[in-house]
Scaffold this active site. Sequence first.
Site, mmCIF file in Angstrom:
data_model
loop_
_atom_site.group_PDB
_atom_site.id
_atom_site.type_symbol
_atom_site.label_atom_id
_atom_site.label_comp_id
_atom_site.label_asym_id
_atom_site.label_seq_id
_atom_site.Cartn_x
_atom_site.Cartn_y
_atom_site.Cartn_z
ATOM 1 N N PRO A 79 0.837 -1.204 0.000
ATOM 2 C CA PRO A 79 0.000 0.000 0.000
ATOM 3 C C PRO A 79 0.875 1.258 0.000
ATOM 4 O O PRO A 79 1.711 1.433 0.884
ATOM 5 C CB PRO A 79 -0.766 -0.114 1.327
ATOM 6 C CG PRO A 79 0.134 -0.917 2.223
ATOM 7 C CD PRO A 79 0.868 -1.871 1.313
ATOM 8 N N SER A 108 -3.962 1.601 -0.553
ATOM 9 C CA SER A 108 -3.681 2.457 0.608
ATOM 10 C C SER A 108 -4.908 3.245 1.032
ATOM 11 O O SER A 108 -5.692 3.712 0.202
ATOM 12 C CB SER A 108 -2.559 3.434 0.238
ATOM 13 O OG SER A 108 -2.506 4.497 1.159
ATOM 14 N N TYR A 131 -5.725 3.013 8.045
ATOM 15 C CA TYR A 131 -5.208 3.820 9.150
ATOM 16 C C TYR A 131 -6.379 4.072 10.084
ATOM 17 O O TYR A 131 -7.518 4.247 9.624
ATOM 18 C CB TYR A 131 -4.682 5.166 8.648
ATOM 19 C CG TYR A 131 -3.298 5.104 8.058
ATOM 20 C CD1 TYR A 131 -2.234 4.610 8.796
ATOM 21 C CD2 TYR A 131 -3.053 5.554 6.768
ATOM 22 C CE1 TYR A 131 -0.953 4.557 8.262
ATOM 23 C CE2 TYR A 131 -1.778 5.503 6.224
ATOM 24 C CZ TYR A 131 -0.738 5.001 6.987
ATOM 25 O OH TYR A 131 0.523 4.950 6.461
ATOM 26 N N THR A 157 -2.180 -0.837 9.494
ATOM 27 C CA THR A 157 -0.821 -0.311 9.636
ATOM 28 C C THR A 157 -0.650 0.226 11.050
ATOM 29 O O THR A 157 -1.374 1.122 11.489
ATOM 30 C CB THR A 157 -0.553 0.789 8.584
ATOM 31 O OG1 THR A 157 -0.700 0.188 7.293
ATOM 32 C CG2 THR A 157 0.843 1.351 8.713
ATOM 33 N N LYS A 229 0.511 -4.758 9.979
ATOM 34 C CA LYS A 229 1.701 -4.268 9.249
ATOM 35 C C LYS A 229 2.546 -3.358 10.141
ATOM 36 O O LYS A 229 2.009 -2.426 10.757
ATOM 37 C CB LYS A 229 1.238 -3.496 8.004
ATOM 38 C CG LYS A 229 2.357 -2.882 7.171
ATOM 39 C CD LYS A 229 1.805 -2.338 5.855
ATOM 40 C CE LYS A 229 2.877 -1.780 4.943
ATOM 41 N NZ LYS A 229 3.176 -0.374 5.223
ATOM 42 N N SER A 251 7.748 -4.930 8.550
ATOM 43 C CA SER A 251 7.895 -3.715 7.738
ATOM 44 C C SER A 251 8.333 -2.561 8.626
ATOM 45 O O SER A 251 7.889 -2.464 9.771
ATOM 46 C CB SER A 251 6.528 -3.368 7.110
ATOM 47 O OG SER A 251 6.553 -2.084 6.502
ATOM 48 N N HIS A 253 7.884 0.458 7.168
ATOM 49 C CA HIS A 253 7.173 1.495 6.422
ATOM 50 C C HIS A 253 8.098 2.146 5.385
ATOM 51 O O HIS A 253 8.052 3.356 5.154
ATOM 52 C CB HIS A 253 6.632 2.550 7.394
ATOM 53 C CG HIS A 253 5.403 3.277 6.905
ATOM 54 N ND1 HIS A 253 4.173 3.175 7.518
ATOM 55 C CD2 HIS A 253 5.213 4.126 5.876
ATOM 56 C CE1 HIS A 253 3.303 3.941 6.890
ATOM 57 N NE2 HIS A 253 3.912 4.526 5.890
ATOM 58 N N GLY A 285 10.222 -3.833 2.375
ATOM 59 C CA GLY A 285 11.302 -2.905 2.687
ATOM 60 C C GLY A 285 12.571 -3.214 1.922
ATOM 61 O O GLY A 285 13.279 -4.164 2.244
ATOM 62 N N VAL A 287 13.091 -4.257 -1.213
ATOM 63 C CA VAL A 287 13.158 -5.331 -2.226
ATOM 64 C C VAL A 287 13.310 -4.692 -3.612
ATOM 65 O O VAL A 287 12.427 -3.984 -4.080
ATOM 66 C CB VAL A 287 11.884 -6.214 -2.186
ATOM 67 C CG1 VAL A 287 11.916 -7.241 -3.316
ATOM 68 C CG2 VAL A 287 11.744 -6.881 -0.833
HETATM 69 C C1 LIG Z 1 5.284 7.054 -1.155
HETATM 70 C C2 LIG Z 1 4.934 6.014 -0.151
HETATM 71 C C3 LIG Z 1 3.666 6.016 0.411
HETATM 72 C C4 LIG Z 1 3.332 5.055 1.345
HETATM 73 N N1 LIG Z 1 2.055 5.037 1.840
HETATM 74 C C5 LIG Z 1 1.710 4.069 2.702
HETATM 75 C C6 LIG Z 1 0.383 3.998 3.169
HETATM 76 O O1 LIG Z 1 -0.476 4.783 2.798
HETATM 77 N N2 LIG Z 1 0.077 3.011 4.046
HETATM 78 C C7 LIG Z 1 1.009 2.113 4.484
HETATM 79 O O2 LIG Z 1 0.684 1.227 5.284
HETATM 80 N N3 LIG Z 1 2.274 2.154 4.035
HETATM 81 C C8 LIG Z 1 2.632 3.085 3.164
HETATM 82 N N4 LIG Z 1 3.898 3.110 2.673
HETATM 83 C C9 LIG Z 1 4.855 2.039 3.056
HETATM 84 C C10 LIG Z 1 4.752 0.848 2.097
HETATM 85 O O3 LIG Z 1 3.555 0.153 2.285
HETATM 86 C C11 LIG Z 1 5.877 -0.166 2.310
HETATM 87 O O4 LIG Z 1 5.937 -0.520 3.657
HETATM 88 C C12 LIG Z 1 7.245 0.357 1.853
HETATM 89 O O5 LIG Z 1 7.132 1.230 0.758
HETATM 90 C C13 LIG Z 1 8.146 -0.813 1.490
HETATM 91 O O6 LIG Z 1 9.422 -0.386 1.200
HETATM 92 P P1 LIG Z 1 9.970 -0.138 -0.296
HETATM 93 O O7 LIG Z 1 9.409 1.167 -0.747
HETATM 94 O O8 LIG Z 1 11.450 -0.084 -0.083
HETATM 95 O O9 LIG Z 1 9.539 -1.300 -1.144
HETATM 96 C C14 LIG Z 1 4.285 4.081 1.749
HETATM 97 C C15 LIG Z 1 5.550 4.076 1.173
HETATM 98 C C16 LIG Z 1 5.880 5.022 0.229
HETATM 99 C C17 LIG Z 1 7.253 4.970 -0.389
HETATM 100 C C1 LIG Z 2 -3.943 9.938 7.368
HETATM 101 C C2 LIG Z 2 -3.101 9.952 6.157
HETATM 102 C C3 LIG Z 2 -1.721 9.474 6.400
HETATM 103 C C4 LIG Z 2 -1.023 9.297 5.110
HETATM 104 C C5 LIG Z 2 0.280 8.604 5.292
HETATM 105 C C6 LIG Z 2 0.788 8.069 3.995
HETATM 106 C C7 LIG Z 2 1.939 7.176 4.260
HETATM 107 O O1 LIG Z 2 1.805 6.187 4.897
HETATM 108 C C8 LIG Z 2 3.255 7.517 3.794
HETATM 109 O O2 LIG Z 2 3.409 8.544 3.123
HETATM 110 O O3 LIG Z 2 4.205 6.789 4.136
#
Ligand SMILES: Cc1cc2nc3c(=O)[nH]c(=O)nc-3n(C[C@H](O)[C@H](O)[C@H](O)COP(=O)(O)O)c2cc1C
Ligand SMILES: CCCCCCC(=O)C(=O)O
Length: 364
Positions: A79, A108, A131, A157, A229, A251, A253, A285, A287
């Site tokens: 996501p 997401s 969220y 998350t 997550k 993760s 994030h 994370g 990959v």
């Molecule tokens: C631009 C961006 C937005 C993200 N938004 C969310 C999100 O809305 N919800 C969430 O659970 N994780 C979010 N993530 C984390 C990803 O789900 C994931 O854990 C992470 O991108 C994995 O690492 P990688 O980018 O190295 O593959 C976000 C990551 C990025 C890079």
């Molecule tokens: C309530 C909105 C939170 C957005 C976070 C998006 C995200 O997880 C990220 O940018 O990383």
Amino acid sequence: MDSEPVNVREFQKLAKEALPKMHYDFYAGGAEDEHTLKENVKAFQRITFRPRILIDVSNINMETTILGYKISAPIIVAPTGCHIYAHPEGEVVTARAAAACNTIMVLSFASSCTIEEVASSCDAVRFYQLYVCKQRYVSAQLLARAESKGFKAVVLTADTPKIGRREADIRNKLTAPQSKNLEGLLSVEADSKGGSDFGAFASETLDPSLNWKDIAWLKSITKLPILLKGVLTAEDAQKAVEVGVDAIIVSNHGARQLDYAPASISVLEEVVQAVAGAVPVLFDGGVRRGTDVFKALALGAQAVMIGRPVIYGLAAKGEFGVKRVLEMLKDELELTMSLNGCCTVKDITRNHVRTEGDRLRSLM
Ligand SMILES: Cc1cc2nc3c(=O)[nH]c(=O)nc-3n(C[C@H](O)[C@H](O)[C@H](O)COP(=O)(O)O)c2cc1C
Ligand SMILES: CCCCCCC(=O)C(=O)O
């Protein structure tokens, strides 16, 4: 770049060329010193293989099942928010690409397209990432919409009680994106206090009181299986099993939350051992290669999720780009399996990799 990308990393360069700096930085950036961001990738590079030879690898099958859903390879779409910055049609395009690759997309909470738009764009298996907002009814309503539109699981998350400090976004004064999903439920107007509006909006919205007891609340509002997550320790993995989640996602994030959190791959085995097979463990994370996918599977992950590379593919080449990213990882995984002597994902074992820990133990 003049030629077609030959690996996933090369899509990042194309995305950088294609996007306004503010949006590229939002996707690429991590928290604070970006120590964990670099480590997420570097920690993979410190793991080597213990390949086996003289095994008939003329037929490789990468198929697997996640919560009962069959996918073509253990590679699914993580996501990530705000795909509209990468492509005018946003997540609808990503979802179509995931469907074409016969894999799962996790949509997401911060998606640009609505739950309904994504649901009607393709018939792939979709999970919904949640969220928990201070206004709990907002989260409950979005989850109910996702459930009614056929999403098959909820990904809660849990590493975001507050938003991480992403300094590029602060510098760029990144504004909060319009969210069609939140229309009529929540205003995205937020007081930036000199920081990014995006950060201010997230901080005003996310519920920092979310805790283990709330898994019961989540279960009371949905029948969907719950994936938790953001797990990075054995202690939390055991608690997650105790409170009855259906799967765990290791993760950090994408290193956007707590800087100096460990690289996800460095704690995967600890979590897998703590869970002891009670529930599936997924991973994300850093990959960037099929070899990384193989390493995560060898350390006990059932599948990996791909974050930034999918967005870079989307920004560089739309639906084709996302498909190419997923296909490249699949092709590389297939080759890695062949060269390690594994015909199916079940053949991939802990004995196929040597970690830093293994090396240190062998010196003692
Ligand atoms: C631009 C961006 C937005 C993200 N938004 C969310 C999100 O809305 N919800 C969430 O659970 N994780 C979010 N993530 C984390 C990803 O789900 C994931 O854990 C992470 O991108 C994995 O690492 P990688 O980018 O190295 O593959 C976000 C990551 C990025 C890079
Ligand atoms: C309530 C909105 C939170 C957005 C976070 C998006 C995200 O997880 C990220 O940018 O990383």
